[in-house]
Design a protein around this motif. Structure first.
Motif, PDB file in Angstrom:
ATOM      1  N   MET A   1     -47.324  21.482   5.033  1.00  0.00           N
ATOM      2  CA  MET A   1     -47.869  22.554   4.220  1.00  0.00           C
ATOM      3  C   MET A   1     -47.601  22.266   2.758  1.00  0.00           C
ATOM      4  O   MET A   1     -46.659  21.564   2.410  1.00  0.00           O
ATOM      5  CB  MET A   1     -47.238  23.887   4.606  1.00  0.00           C
ATOM      6  N   LYS A   2     -48.449  22.842   1.926  1.00  0.00           N
ATOM      7  CA  LYS A   2     -48.320  22.685   0.476  1.00  0.00           C
ATOM      8  C   LYS A   2     -48.456  24.048  -0.195  1.00  0.00           C
ATOM      9  O   LYS A   2     -49.157  24.943   0.288  1.00  0.00           O
ATOM     10  CB  LYS A   2     -49.415  21.773  -0.081  1.00  0.00           C
TER      11      LYS A   2
ATOM     12  N   SER B   1     -46.949  26.897  10.195  1.00  0.00           N
ATOM     13  CA  SER B   1     -48.361  27.258   9.988  1.00  0.00           C
ATOM     14  C   SER B   1     -48.701  28.638  10.540  1.00  0.00           C
ATOM     15  O   SER B   1     -49.570  29.322  10.011  1.00  0.00           O
ATOM     16  CB  SER B   1     -49.264  26.211  10.625  1.00  0.00           C
ATOM     17  N   GLU B   2     -48.029  29.043  11.600  1.00  0.00           N
ATOM     18  CA  GLU B   2     -48.300  30.361  12.180  1.00  0.00           C
ATOM     19  C   GLU B   2     -47.936  31.490  11.223  1.00  0.00           C
ATOM     20  O   GLU B   2     -48.488  32.580  11.282  1.00  0.00           O
ATOM     21  CB  GLU B   2     -47.524  30.533  13.486  1.00  0.00           C
TER      22      GLU B   2
ATOM     23  N   VAL C   1     -55.684  21.432   1.372  1.00  0.00           N
ATOM     24  CA  VAL C   1     -55.283  21.314  -0.031  1.00  0.00           C
ATOM     25  C   VAL C   1     -56.439  20.870  -0.913  1.00  0.00           C
ATOM     26  O   VAL C   1     -56.745  21.512  -1.924  1.00  0.00           O
ATOM     27  CB  VAL C   1     -54.078  20.363  -0.203  1.00  0.00           C
ATOM     28  N   GLU C   2     -57.090  19.782  -0.572  1.00  0.00           N
ATOM     29  CA  GLU C   2     -58.174  19.263  -1.414  1.00  0.00           C
ATOM     30  C   GLU C   2     -59.279  20.290  -1.597  1.00  0.00           C
ATOM     31  O   GLU C   2     -59.800  20.470  -2.698  1.00  0.00           O
ATOM     32  CB  GLU C   2     -58.747  17.976  -0.825  1.00  0.00           C
ATOM     33  N   LYS C   3     -59.655  20.963  -0.504  1.00  0.00           N
ATOM     34  CA  LYS C   3     -60.707  21.976  -0.563  1.00  0.00           C
ATOM     35  C   LYS C   3     -60.317  23.102  -1.515  1.00  0.00           C
ATOM     36  O   LYS C   3     -61.107  23.513  -2.373  1.00  0.00           O
ATOM     37  CB  LYS C   3     -60.971  22.520   0.844  1.00  0.00           C
ATOM     38  N   CYS C   4     -59.075  23.595  -1.407  1.00  0.00           N
ATOM     39  CA  CYS C   4     -58.615  24.703  -2.254  1.00  0.00           C
ATOM     40  C   CYS C   4     -58.525  24.287  -3.717  1.00  0.00           C
ATOM     41  O   CYS C   4     -58.908  25.049  -4.605  1.00  0.00           O
ATOM     42  CB  CYS C   4     -57.279  25.223  -1.756  1.00  0.00           C
TER      43      CYS C   4
ATOM     44  N   GLU D   1     -50.655  31.739  -6.656  1.00  0.00           N
ATOM     45  CA  GLU D   1     -49.851  30.925  -5.749  1.00  0.00           C
ATOM     46  C   GLU D   1     -50.374  31.126  -4.333  1.00  0.00           C
ATOM     47  O   GLU D   1     -50.590  32.252  -3.908  1.00  0.00           O
ATOM     48  CB  GLU D   1     -48.389  31.340  -5.804  1.00  0.00           C
ATOM     49  N   LEU D   2     -50.584  30.024  -3.607  1.00  0.00           N
ATOM     50  CA  LEU D   2     -50.976  30.110  -2.213  1.00  0.00           C
ATOM     51  C   LEU D   2     -50.374  28.946  -1.446  1.00  0.00           C
ATOM     52  O   LEU D   2     -50.119  27.887  -2.014  1.00  0.00           O
ATOM     53  CB  LEU D   2     -52.490  30.158  -2.034  1.00  0.00           C
ATOM     54  N   VAL D   3     -50.082  29.184  -0.179  1.00  0.00           N
ATOM     55  CA  VAL D   3     -49.553  28.149   0.703  1.00  0.00           C
ATOM     56  C   VAL D   3     -50.626  27.854   1.740  1.00  0.00           C
ATOM     57  O   VAL D   3     -51.148  28.771   2.373  1.00  0.00           O
ATOM     58  CB  VAL D   3     -48.235  28.597   1.374  1.00  0.00           C
ATOM     59  N   VAL D   4     -50.970  26.568   1.859  1.00  0.00           N
ATOM     60  CA  VAL D   4     -52.031  26.161   2.781  1.00  0.00           C
ATOM     61  C   VAL D   4     -51.572  24.969   3.607  1.00  0.00           C
ATOM     62  O   VAL D   4     -50.631  24.259   3.236  1.00  0.00           O
ATOM     63  CB  VAL D   4     -53.334  25.813   2.018  1.00  0.00           C
ATOM     64  N   ASN D   5     -52.261  24.745   4.708  1.00  0.00           N
ATOM     65  CA  ASN D   5     -52.004  23.555   5.509  1.00  0.00           C
ATOM     66  C   ASN D   5     -52.464  22.320   4.735  1.00  0.00           C
ATOM     67  O   ASN D   5     -53.368  22.406   3.898  1.00  0.00           O
ATOM     68  CB  ASN D   5     -52.734  23.643   6.850  1.00  0.00           C
TER      69      ASN D   5
END
Length: 112
Positions: free
Chosen positions: A1-2, A109-110, A70-73, A62-66
């Motif tokens: 996650m990032k 991730s959950e 990342v690239e898409k966001c 600020e957001l945390v994504v899988n």
């Protein structure tokens, strides 16, 4: 996650929020912040007196994504937050070791 931290111009927040929502991003934290980069502030005239504005109003998202999102966001934030003028902001991508949802105890991730 990032963890993605983006500093943008305040008036671009709604555009960025809508674009991320359409892409399936379900949560983010938004903070009003002040700062400066290469702009180094600017001077303004108020009641006939000139004064320097050192810190400019910005918005921090600020957001945390899988990892796979990342690239898409980052592209969404770049495209929807861009004005083409100085001071458009910065995006930082940081590693996240773990996430824990306080209410349920879910991790990883959950919990995102």
């Amino acid at each position: 996650m990032k963890k993605i931290e983006a500093i943008i111009k305040p008036f671009k927040l709604e555009d960025v929020k809508e674009a991320l929502g359409e892409a399936g991003v379900t949560g983010m934290t938004v903070t009003d912040v002040k700062g400066y980069g290469r702009q180094q502030g600017h001077s303004e005239l108020y009641r006939g007196a000139e004064y320097i504005v050192d810190f400019l109003a910005k918005t921090k998202i600020e957001l945390v994504v899988n990892d796979e999102d990342v690239e898409k966001c980052v592209k969404i934030i770049t495209d929807s937050g861009k004005t083409g003028k100085i001071g458009d902001g910065k995006i930082f991508v940081l590693p996240v070791d773990d996430v824990i949802r306080i209410r349920t105890g879910e991790t990883g991730s959950e919990a995102v």
